[in-house]
Write a protein that holds these residues in place. Sequence first.
Motif, PDB file in Angstrom:
ATOM      1  N   ILE A  16      45.910  12.006  21.890  1.00 60.13           N
ATOM      2  CA  ILE A  16      47.102  11.179  22.110  1.00 60.13           C
ATOM      3  C   ILE A  16      48.365  11.988  21.842  1.00 60.13           C
ATOM      4  N   MET A  65      51.170  13.049  24.717  1.00 59.76           N
ATOM      5  CA  MET A  65      52.584  12.690  24.614  1.00 59.76           C
ATOM      6  C   MET A  65      53.491  13.907  24.764  1.00 59.76           C
ATOM      7  N   LEU A  97      55.934  10.465  29.045  1.00 54.39           N
ATOM      8  CA  LEU A  97      55.589   9.787  27.796  1.00 54.39           C
ATOM      9  C   LEU A  97      56.583  10.054  26.672  1.00 54.39           C
ATOM     10  N   TYR A 145      55.827   5.811  22.977  1.00 57.59           N
ATOM     11  CA  TYR A 145      54.807   6.852  22.857  1.00 57.59           C
ATOM     12  C   TYR A 145      55.116   7.835  21.729  1.00 57.59           C
ATOM     13  N   TYR A 164      44.257   2.042  22.308  1.00 58.88           N
ATOM     14  CA  TYR A 164      45.554   2.373  22.909  1.00 58.88           C
ATOM     15  C   TYR A 164      45.414   3.035  24.280  1.00 58.88           C
ATOM     16  N   ASN A 197      45.569   2.052  29.932  1.00 50.55           N
ATOM     17  CA  ASN A 197      46.916   2.622  29.879  1.00 50.55           C
ATOM     18  C   ASN A 197      46.982   3.763  30.894  1.00 50.55           C
ATOM     19  N   MET A 243      48.882   7.110  29.936  1.00 54.85           N
ATOM     20  CA  MET A 243      48.131   7.928  28.982  1.00 54.85           C
ATOM     21  C   MET A 243      46.904   8.555  29.647  1.00 54.85           C
TER      22      MET A 243
END
Length: 323
Positions: free
Chosen positions: A48, A52, A58, A63, A293, A297, A300
Amino acid sequence: MRTLETNTSGSVSEFILLGFPCRREIQILLFVLFSIIYFLILMGNAAIICAMWSSWKLHTPMYILLANFSFLEICYVSSDVPKMLANIISQTKSISYAGCLLQFYFFFSMCAAESLFLSVMSFDRFLAICRPLHYPIIMTHRLCVLLVVFCWVGGFLWLLTPLILISQVPFCGPNTVDHFLCDLAPLLALSCAPVSGIRLICGIVSSLIIFLTLLYILGTYFYVLSVVLQMSSGSGRQKAFSTCASHLAVISLFYGSVMVMYVSPGSGEYPGIQKFVTLFYALATPFFNPLIYNFRNKDMEEALKKILSVLLKEIFKGSKSRI
């Protein structure tokens, strides 16, 4: 196994973390299982963070907060899991007095920081859904940075009082903690002096941050859901629900386990239940967070696919050059 070690002044200089007393074969199985979960937690949350930073798309407050939350999860599990793994395969299962206090402080400070991050993330969703036109004006990069600093610093400052109070508690022996980490209740149970006042103050401090942040989050999402239900556009309503659903799932996991542990009456009287619930919010919650998460998404998923394709290309180039 050593059961008691004192320094020259007669006070305990180390503790024995009993952990999971069972047969050697089961302990090895637990070591392998927890090691795999720990590795997956590190990989999932690191993914993650990398997604980002690698995607300009993002680089938004939502984010940025999520990436900091993921970094917090990495620090959170690393404050207790490595020592737990070492003690599972160790014969001594010891931790120094200073190490025990530090583990308590870092683990529960990051637990407090996590509740603050969840509150700030709910505030971000409130602005994005209920005040969409004002969102870019209010949630600036500067405010986002200030909120991140507030969460990190606030979490560590909040636990200073319990740490100072526990450091004043005399421990003369025994020194065996029936837990896999240095938790408040089993530590205070080993005190050789009355600690009812310290137990009360620490309980108030922990309850305050749990209830204040939870009430704020519930109030925020009650208002958000009332606004979402009034939306005329079906697609807009669905997008808003999907945005909030992941956050609400993480909130339910975290606060559900924490409140069972520290708010329900008599929860500390059963060491087995205490260990299981602590293990749940120490391992299970950080494990499921990246999955929750990332679920549905698209932004992502696209960023993670790009990172994966770049890694595969580099691996393919390296193997080709060796040939």
